[in-house]
Design an enzyme around this catalytic site. Sequence first.
Site, PDB file in Angstrom:
ATOM      1  N   GLY A  48       3.982  -5.064  -9.195  1.00 33.12           N
ATOM      2  CA  GLY A  48       4.323  -3.754  -8.639  1.00 33.12           C
ATOM      3  C   GLY A  48       5.786  -3.367  -8.709  1.00 33.12           C
ATOM      4  O   GLY A  48       6.119  -2.192  -8.813  1.00 33.12           O
ATOM      5  N   ASP A 104       7.870  -3.727  -4.217  1.00 33.10           N
ATOM      6  CA  ASP A 104       7.566  -2.302  -4.233  1.00 33.10           C
ATOM      7  C   ASP A 104       7.351  -1.754  -2.833  1.00 33.10           C
ATOM      8  O   ASP A 104       7.853  -0.693  -2.491  1.00 33.10           O
ATOM      9  CB  ASP A 104       6.325  -2.030  -5.124  1.00 33.10           C
ATOM     10  N   ASP A 107       4.107  -3.912   3.573  1.00 28.87           N
ATOM     11  CA  ASP A 107       2.906  -3.447   4.275  1.00 28.87           C
ATOM     12  C   ASP A 107       2.642  -4.377   5.453  1.00 28.87           C
ATOM     13  O   ASP A 107       3.141  -4.148   6.546  1.00 28.87           O
ATOM     14  CB  ASP A 107       1.755  -3.400   3.261  1.00 28.87           C
ATOM     15  N   LYS A 135       5.701   0.794   4.950  1.00 26.12           N
ATOM     16  CA  LYS A 135       4.663   1.567   5.643  1.00 26.12           C
ATOM     17  C   LYS A 135       4.936   1.601   7.133  1.00 26.12           C
ATOM     18  O   LYS A 135       5.392   0.618   7.714  1.00 26.12           O
ATOM     19  CB  LYS A 135       3.291   0.937   5.395  1.00 26.12           C
ATOM     20  N   PHE A 156      -2.683   4.503   1.430  1.00 30.45           N
ATOM     21  CA  PHE A 156      -2.656   3.783   0.151  1.00 30.45           C
ATOM     22  C   PHE A 156      -1.996   4.671  -0.898  1.00 30.45           C
ATOM     23  O   PHE A 156      -2.441   5.788  -1.141  1.00 30.45           O
ATOM     24  CB  PHE A 156      -4.074   3.393  -0.266  1.00 30.45           C
ATOM     25  N   VAL A 157      -0.935   4.162  -1.530  1.00 28.36           N
ATOM     26  CA  VAL A 157      -0.190   4.955  -2.515  1.00 28.36           C
ATOM     27  C   VAL A 157      -0.160   4.245  -3.867  1.00 28.36           C
ATOM     28  O   VAL A 157      -0.319   3.018  -3.941  1.00 28.36           O
ATOM     29  CB  VAL A 157       1.264   5.222  -2.051  1.00 28.36           C
ATOM     30  N   ASP A 163      -0.186   0.158  -8.212  1.00 35.77           N
ATOM     31  CA  ASP A 163      -1.453   0.368  -8.920  1.00 35.77           C
ATOM     32  C   ASP A 163      -2.642   0.541  -7.989  1.00 35.77           C
ATOM     33  O   ASP A 163      -2.588   0.216  -6.803  1.00 35.77           O
ATOM     34  CB  ASP A 163      -1.759  -0.861  -9.787  1.00 35.77           C
ATOM     35  N   ARG A 169       0.102   2.785 -12.626  1.00 36.02           N
ATOM     36  CA  ARG A 169       1.484   2.279 -12.479  1.00 36.02           C
ATOM     37  C   ARG A 169       2.477   3.185 -13.183  1.00 36.02           C
ATOM     38  O   ARG A 169       3.646   3.255 -12.828  1.00 36.02           O
ATOM     39  CB  ARG A 169       1.605   0.866 -13.060  1.00 36.02           C
TER      40      ARG A 169
HETATM   41  P1  5GP Z   1       2.271  -7.091   2.240  1.00 33.76           P
HETATM   42  O1  5GP Z   1       2.305  -8.492   1.713  1.00 33.76           O
HETATM   43  O2  5GP Z   1       3.583  -6.652   2.886  1.00 33.76           O
HETATM   44  O3  5GP Z   1       1.069  -6.810   3.083  1.00 33.76           O
HETATM   45  O4  5GP Z   1       2.014  -6.129   1.027  1.00 33.76           O
HETATM   46  C1  5GP Z   1       2.832  -6.087  -0.043  1.00 33.76           C
HETATM   47  C2  5GP Z   1       2.054  -5.929  -1.315  1.00 33.76           C
HETATM   48  O5  5GP Z   1       0.775  -5.315  -1.125  1.00 33.76           O
HETATM   49  C3  5GP Z   1       2.825  -5.006  -2.217  1.00 33.76           C
HETATM   50  O6  5GP Z   1       3.698  -5.731  -3.053  1.00 33.76           O
HETATM   51  C4  5GP Z   1       1.733  -4.319  -3.010  1.00 33.76           C
HETATM   52  O7  5GP Z   1       1.411  -5.111  -4.137  1.00 33.76           O
HETATM   53  C5  5GP Z   1       0.544  -4.310  -2.088  1.00 33.76           C
HETATM   54  N1  5GP Z   1       0.440  -3.012  -1.394  1.00 33.76           N
HETATM   55  C6  5GP Z   1       0.631  -2.777  -0.089  1.00 33.76           C
HETATM   56  N2  5GP Z   1       0.423  -1.485   0.217  1.00 33.76           N
HETATM   57  C7  5GP Z   1       0.084  -0.879  -0.943  1.00 33.76           C
HETATM   58  C8  5GP Z   1      -0.246   0.480  -1.289  1.00 33.76           C
HETATM   59  O8  5GP Z   1      -0.266   1.429  -0.481  1.00 33.76           O
HETATM   60  N3  5GP Z   1      -0.527   0.718  -2.588  1.00 33.76           N
HETATM   61  C9  5GP Z   1      -0.517  -0.262  -3.533  1.00 33.76           C
HETATM   62  N4  5GP Z   1      -0.802   0.096  -4.779  1.00 33.76           N
HETATM   63  N5  5GP Z   1      -0.214  -1.552  -3.250  1.00 33.76           N
HETATM   64  C10 5GP Z   1       0.085  -1.845  -1.962  1.00 33.76           C
HETATM   65 MG    MG Z   2       3.087  -6.442  -4.937  1.00 34.99          MG
END
Ligand code: 5GP
Ligand code: MG
Length: 186
Positions: A48, A104, A107, A135, A156-157, A163, A169
Amino acid sequence: MQSDIQRMLISQEQIALRVRELAGQITADHTPPKLLSGEITIVPILTGAFIFCGDLIRQIPLPIRIGLLTVSSYPGMSVRTQGSQLIGQQLGELRGRHVVLVDDILDSGGTIALVVPKLLELGAASVKTCVLLRKDRPAAKGVVADYVGFEIPDEFVVGYGLDYNDYYRNLPNIVTLRPEAIESKK
Ligand code: 5GP
Ligand code: MG
């Protein structure tokens, strides 16, 4: 692809301006005398962060090395995290290096919580974290990001490297998808 877009959250022009500011902050924090060596290793989390990282590093006029990490958290058709898993790495020598981890989006925080201790175990002298998006949800796992591009709603973006099932992407803006698009790309 254009007809799959529901709403634009952040335009490519806004992204470009903010990326320049983030690069300025990272440069200021790692330039002598603040950081004696003035050298950093940038570690994008693939896939990402690859576009964000490419734009970011070209605005940082310091000696930079690149290490790569691949983490999977939204595999395939997921629109919610399935837990972060390290699935590949090509980090080079990190001992004594000052690392800036680039992702990227922040979350649940699972990815950063998984990766930062690993980089420190490998001997990094410091690890800072830079995310393009964060987020708006209670920061899980107490993860702190040092550099944050934009705060976005808990939706979700896709686009600018992010992606859905590995599609979208290459969209230049950060957008949400229409429910029909999510169905059709399954
Ligand atoms: P975390 O580990 O903080 O929960 O999430 C990070 C990873 O989850 C990001 O690097 C991304 O790959 C994926 N991710 C989280 N939210 C989104 C979203 O809204 N859209 C997309 N495409 N990927 C997300
Ligand atoms: Mg990622």
